[in-house]
Scaffold this motif. Sequence first.
Motif, mmCIF file in Angstrom:
data_model
loop_
_atom_site.group_PDB
_atom_site.id
_atom_site.type_symbol
_atom_site.label_atom_id
_atom_site.label_comp_id
_atom_site.label_asym_id
_atom_site.label_seq_id
_atom_site.Cartn_x
_atom_site.Cartn_y
_atom_site.Cartn_z
ATOM 1 N N THR A 226 3.165 -30.887 12.969
ATOM 2 C CA THR A 226 2.191 -29.809 13.059
ATOM 3 C C THR A 226 2.817 -28.517 12.537
ATOM 4 O O THR A 226 4.041 -28.424 12.410
ATOM 5 C CB THR A 226 1.738 -29.666 14.532
ATOM 6 N N ASP B 213 6.717 -39.702 14.842
ATOM 7 C CA ASP B 213 6.057 -38.452 15.212
ATOM 8 C C ASP B 213 7.146 -37.390 15.335
ATOM 9 O O ASP B 213 7.924 -37.381 16.287
ATOM 10 C CB ASP B 213 5.319 -38.655 16.543
ATOM 11 N N THR C 283 -2.033 -34.642 15.173
ATOM 12 C CA THR C 283 -2.805 -35.785 15.668
ATOM 13 C C THR C 283 -3.598 -36.419 14.534
ATOM 14 O O THR C 283 -3.634 -37.642 14.372
ATOM 15 C CB THR C 283 -3.765 -35.338 16.793
#
Length: 390
Positions: free
Chosen positions: A210, A187, A85
């Motif tokens: 991530t 993403d 994020t």
Amino acid sequence: MSIDISTLRNDTPACADLIHFNNAGAALAPLAVTEAVLTHLANEQRLGGYEAANLAEGQINNFYDAFAQLLACEVSEIAYAENATHAWNSLFNAIPFAAGDIILTGQSEYASNFLALLHMAKRQGVKIDVIPNDHTGIIDLEQLEAAINPRVKLIALTHTPSQSGVIHPAAKVGELARAHNILYLLDACQSAGQIDLNVDELGCDMLTGTGRKYLRGPRGTGFLYMRRSSMSKLEPACVDLHSANWISANTYEFRDDARRFENWECYVAGKIGLGVAVDYALKIGMPAIESRVGELGAALRETLGTIAGVNVHEHGEPLSGIVTFSKKGIAAASLQEGLRAKGMNTSVARLASNQLDLVKRGLGDINRASIHYYNTHEEIERFCQMVAKF
Ligand SMILES: Cc1ncc(COP(=O)(O)O)c(C=O)c1O
């Protein structure tokens, strides 16, 4: 190294006790990753934080080398981030938006990304145009192309959504972005570590992810990629003594690479651990991982589909290791809890976090079983037998 499941499972001790089908939440880390983190933490305790970091300079630099190899890009195009994020927001907020600019995004965009778009719309007066998915569940490329006009400043796409097993045609979106000279932010939070990624083939200017999901890294870690040739179009919203040089009392200059998006202070042990996790994936080989995850995902969907009352929510090709389903007569959270009590980890994709996609698909909260290469066909059988019992 090819995929030797028993060795990989031995490297992942919890496999002996759990059926871990929550890899899209957080995968189980291999021993090598946990050991690298713990070793660095012990060195910090023994030597002092800065002194331990000096000692670990090579391992810290390995983070950049490993990601450059994973994504097929330059080392200077990689930066560390606390999570996906933050990585996404750092890049997004570096785009100089003006009122009336248009952002094109997809129906399956990740919730926090979409909230950031809404926030930008409120702050800067940009317009958000959500391109619907086609009947197979992937972004409708014709509608995307038709929505392109000179006011479009950004295409923001989630490669593999959190709440569905589809894989969006990210490279085709990249072709459109390139053809119209539009910035493209991908993403890759759920695709990194399960899909072989190449930023040139994807055609993205920016990519984020991530550590803890399919890459099997430590929690509290992430990364970003910024294409060098796009750097001049982006201005970081935040600055510190690591991202910029303070040249004279009133002048500063950003670093000349992607690390202009980093903070000086970070979770060094986690950064080292994530580099080790990427090395581990590269050693197995991303093409081998991608095909094993695809094969296990297909097997799980097929077996779940044979259970009375079970509805599998994604169909078509290609699909990821994220399998979503519902069982008639049992709430998603109750099924998740029941499975957890039997040592089977899954998660729930919640309607409240998917105001676009799940609403449009007429779904409520749904169950999500996300598998990785270290899962097995035997686990799939046991899992489905248990789902059938509830
Ligand atoms: C597609 C996608 N993007 C972004 C994120 C956010 O990742 P993080 O929690 O590391 O910020 C997630 C997390 O579930 C995700 O599934």
